[in-house]
Design a protein around this motif. Structure first.
Motif, short mmCIF file in Angstrom:
data_model
loop_
_atom_site.label_atom_id
_atom_site.label_comp_id
_atom_site.label_asym_id
_atom_site.label_seq_id
_atom_site.Cartn_x
_atom_site.Cartn_y
_atom_site.Cartn_z
N ALA A 118 -8.16 -2.95 1.51
CA ALA A 118 -7.63 -4.29 1.24
C ALA A 118 -6.39 -4.57 2.09
O ALA A 118 -6.25 -5.64 2.67
CB ALA A 118 -7.30 -4.42 -0.24
N ALA A 119 -5.47 -3.60 2.16
CA ALA A 119 -4.23 -3.80 2.93
C ALA A 119 -4.52 -4.04 4.40
O ALA A 119 -3.94 -4.93 5.02
CB ALA A 119 -3.32 -2.58 2.76
N SER A 162 -5.22 -6.15 -5.07
CA SER A 162 -5.36 -4.80 -4.52
C SER A 162 -4.34 -3.84 -5.12
O SER A 162 -4.59 -2.63 -5.20
CB SER A 162 -5.23 -4.82 -2.99
OG SER A 162 -3.93 -5.21 -2.60
N GLU A 198 -3.22 -9.55 -2.31
CA GLU A 198 -2.50 -8.27 -2.39
C GLU A 198 -2.10 -7.94 -3.82
O GLU A 198 -1.89 -6.77 -4.17
CB GLU A 198 -1.28 -8.27 -1.47
CG GLU A 198 -0.12 -9.16 -1.89
CD GLU A 198 -0.25 -10.57 -1.34
OE1 GLU A 198 0.79 -11.25 -1.21
OE2 GLU A 198 -1.38 -10.99 -1.03
N PHE A 246 -5.76 -1.77 -7.93
CA PHE A 246 -6.86 -0.84 -7.69
C PHE A 246 -6.42 0.59 -7.99
O PHE A 246 -5.33 1.01 -7.60
CB PHE A 246 -7.33 -0.91 -6.24
CG PHE A 246 -8.02 -2.21 -5.87
CD1 PHE A 246 -8.47 -3.08 -6.84
CD2 PHE A 246 -8.20 -2.55 -4.54
CE1 PHE A 246 -9.10 -4.27 -6.50
CE2 PHE A 246 -8.83 -3.73 -4.19
CZ PHE A 246 -9.27 -4.60 -5.18
N LEU A 290 -9.85 1.89 -1.61
CA LEU A 290 -10.00 0.44 -1.74
C LEU A 290 -8.68 -0.27 -1.46
O LEU A 290 -8.66 -1.34 -0.84
CB LEU A 290 -10.49 0.09 -3.15
CG LEU A 290 -11.94 0.47 -3.47
CD1 LEU A 290 -12.28 0.10 -4.90
CD2 LEU A 290 -12.91 -0.21 -2.50
N ALA A 291 -7.58 0.32 -1.90
CA ALA A 291 -6.27 -0.28 -1.63
C ALA A 291 -5.99 -0.30 -0.13
O ALA A 291 -5.45 -1.27 0.41
CB ALA A 291 -5.17 0.48 -2.37
N LEU A 322 0.83 -1.21 0.00
CA LEU A 322 0.00 0.00 0.00
C LEU A 322 0.87 1.26 0.00
O LEU A 322 0.64 2.19 -0.78
CB LEU A 322 -0.91 0.00 1.23
CG LEU A 322 -1.66 1.30 1.49
CD1 LEU A 322 -2.74 1.51 0.42
CD2 LEU A 322 -2.30 1.30 2.88
N LEU A 365 -14.67 -7.11 -1.81
CA LEU A 365 -13.68 -7.34 -2.87
C LEU A 365 -14.26 -8.22 -3.96
O LEU A 365 -14.14 -7.92 -5.17
CB LEU A 365 -12.43 -7.99 -2.27
CG LEU A 365 -11.32 -8.40 -3.25
CD1 LEU A 365 -10.72 -7.17 -3.92
CD2 LEU A 365 -10.23 -9.19 -2.53
#
Length: 481
Positions: free
Chosen positions: A317-318, A305, A302, A308, A313-314, A129, A192
């Motif tokens: 997800a992280a 993500s 990952e 993205f 959103l990233a 990220l 997701l």
């Protein structure tokens, strides 16, 4: 029950039978959401889904594997409910009061190794990220510390320290963390999956991935043969069952806090066959949707993500991947060594100190990152010995002792479980022979066929447990009344 005449060399408050049993079905369910919903768990579930070759095959292979897992976990779980003791103390009944340190420390060593590996995986999700920022990307590529990027090292230390905070108040904090993290990860996974399915224009159970590309992407899952064939499905089911080898051993560390078998059964039912099948299905559908959107086989979340466009959103997800990996670390790689190290020196090491030892070992291993090299092969070889250990403990509990354990004697130096100077020689012999066929021969020689290693854990359970049963019948110990 309360122990009144325990030896201080075998007893402390953390190893004592559980007095407070407030883990309901929801908490047991979240033991499994925490254990499965990790980066490696997602990769394995998605890989196995694709290797099934179709939805019906998935239901058959993964369904059969999930039911076997459910059955085996209940066997060990019931022992925890009845006795109220953690895994290393229960092992004293079959290995002896001092011999139990062998299966306990084997489990602790493997857990400490994977504690570091999972911490590194969680921190890598954070790094992925952060390097979306150009300045941090440059820092990541140009600054290094002890063989790692300085940014990676900083993230590892932060994640490592956060995990220590989770266990400050013992198992009760673990329960509260699980009860929050499990549902949170499920929600993020569904977001997701739905987002990618919408972007792909619909969902599909059929992946349409060229076979050579699929086999290359899933090679680390360890399933040989053409996807969808009988032997491939057998390997899928066996791999899925073997994935839980460590937790079969120490599930009583958790089940001992449940009030009764009915509660445990309900939590395991929702957490194992139901949760495992749904998790695998969502992971598979997400991977197929990602392939349709990006044209790549992205089995690691990952990786998805990273594509993205949205920072939000990233970030979501992280954080999700980090929390999911912390969950499995706490359940599979922290609780067990905390009890296991405490069992070795209960006078001086309690649950919290045992956990600190596991965390310290993981930290000391980080500069060498053995999980990135051939050392993982060595640790897997040690981990395969969990098959014989599991077989011996179950055979002793259900077939030799008929489900009856003298709990008070588990804490006495000269009681029923002293055997030969604190060691049950029958268990040691069975462990050695079982380990020979479950790990040493298939992993370090070519004497056995290639497919043997896929089912090595099963052979370990059957051979170790079988030899122990025969030995205890031929050479039974005269136990004090």
């Amino acid at each position: 029950m309360r122990i009144t005449d325990a030896s201080p060399n075998l007893y402390n408050e953390d190893l004592a039978p559980a007095q407070k049993r407030n883990w309901g079905a929801f908490s047991i369910f979240n033991v499994w959401t925490s254990d499965v919903h990790s980066l490696w768990g997602y990769y394995l579930a998605a890989s196995l889904f694709l290797l099934c070759g179709g939805f019906i095959n998935f239901v058959i292979a993964m369904g059969a594997g999930s039911l076997i897992i459910f059955f085996l976990m209940n066997l060990m779980g019931y022992a925890g409910v009845k006795t109220g003791v953690p895994y290393p103390v229960l092992a004293r009944a079959s290995f002896g009061i001092w011999g139990a340190n062998l299966p306990a420390l084997v489990r602790a060593i493997v857990a400490s190794f994977w504690y570091g590996a999972q911490t590194a995986a969680a921190s890598s999700a954070i790094v992925a990220l952060l390097i979306r920022n150009e300045s941090l990307l440059e820092f990541h590529q140009t600054s290094f510390f002890m063989g790692h990027s300085t940014l990676s090292a900083i993230c590892f230390l932060i994640v490592w320290a956060l995990q220590l905070l989770i266990i400050q108040n013992g198992m009760e904090t673990v329960r509260k963390f699980q009860d929050w993290a499990g549902p949170a990860v499920w929600i993020a996974m569904l977001v997701l999956a739905i987002g990618l399915v919408i972007k792909a224009g619909g969902f599909s159970f059929e992946h349409g991935i060229p076979q050579d590309v699929l086999l290359t992407a899933t090679k680390d899952a360890g399933v040989p043969g053409e996807p969808g064939t009988f032997w491939a499905l057998m390997a899928v089911a066996a791999t899925w069952v073997t994935y839980f080898a460590a937790l079969y051993l120490n599930f009583c560390d958790f089940s001992r806090y449940t009030p009764d078998k009915k509660t445990l059964l309900k939590g395991n039912l929702w957490g194992l066959p139901v949760n495992l099948m749904l998790f695998s299905l969502v992971a598979g559908i997400t991977t197929i949707a990602a392939f349709n959107v990006y044209g790549e086989v992205l089995l690691h979340p990952e990786q998805i993500s990273a594509k993205f466009d949205s920072w939000f959103l990233a970030l979501l997800a992280a954080l999700t991947f980090a929390v999911a990996t912390l969950g499995i670390n706490v359940v599979a790689n922290f609780v067990s060594p905390a009890f296991d190290f405490s069992n070795a020196l209960p006078r001086y090491i309690d649950f919290k100190k045992g956990g600190y030892i596991a965390a310290l070992i993981a930290l000391l291993l980080y500069p060498f990152a053995p999980w990135e090299g051939n050392a993982a092969h060595f640790v897997n070889a040690i981990g395969a010995t969990m098959g014989p250990l599991f077989g011996i403990i179950l055979v002793d509990y259900y077939l030799i002792a008929k489900g009856e354990v003298n709990v008070a004697a588990l804490y006495q130096e000269n009681g029923e479980y002293r055997f030969t100077n604190g060691w049950n020689i029958n268990a040691l012999i069975a462990t050695a022979i079982g380990s020979l066929f479950s790990s040493i021969l298939p992993m370090f020689t070519s004497l056995l066929p290639d497919w043997w290693a896929i089912y090595g854990w099963f052979f370990g359970v059957l051979i170790g447990g079988g030899i122990y049963y025969i030995a205890m019948k031929l050479r039974p110990y005269r136990r004090p009344a």
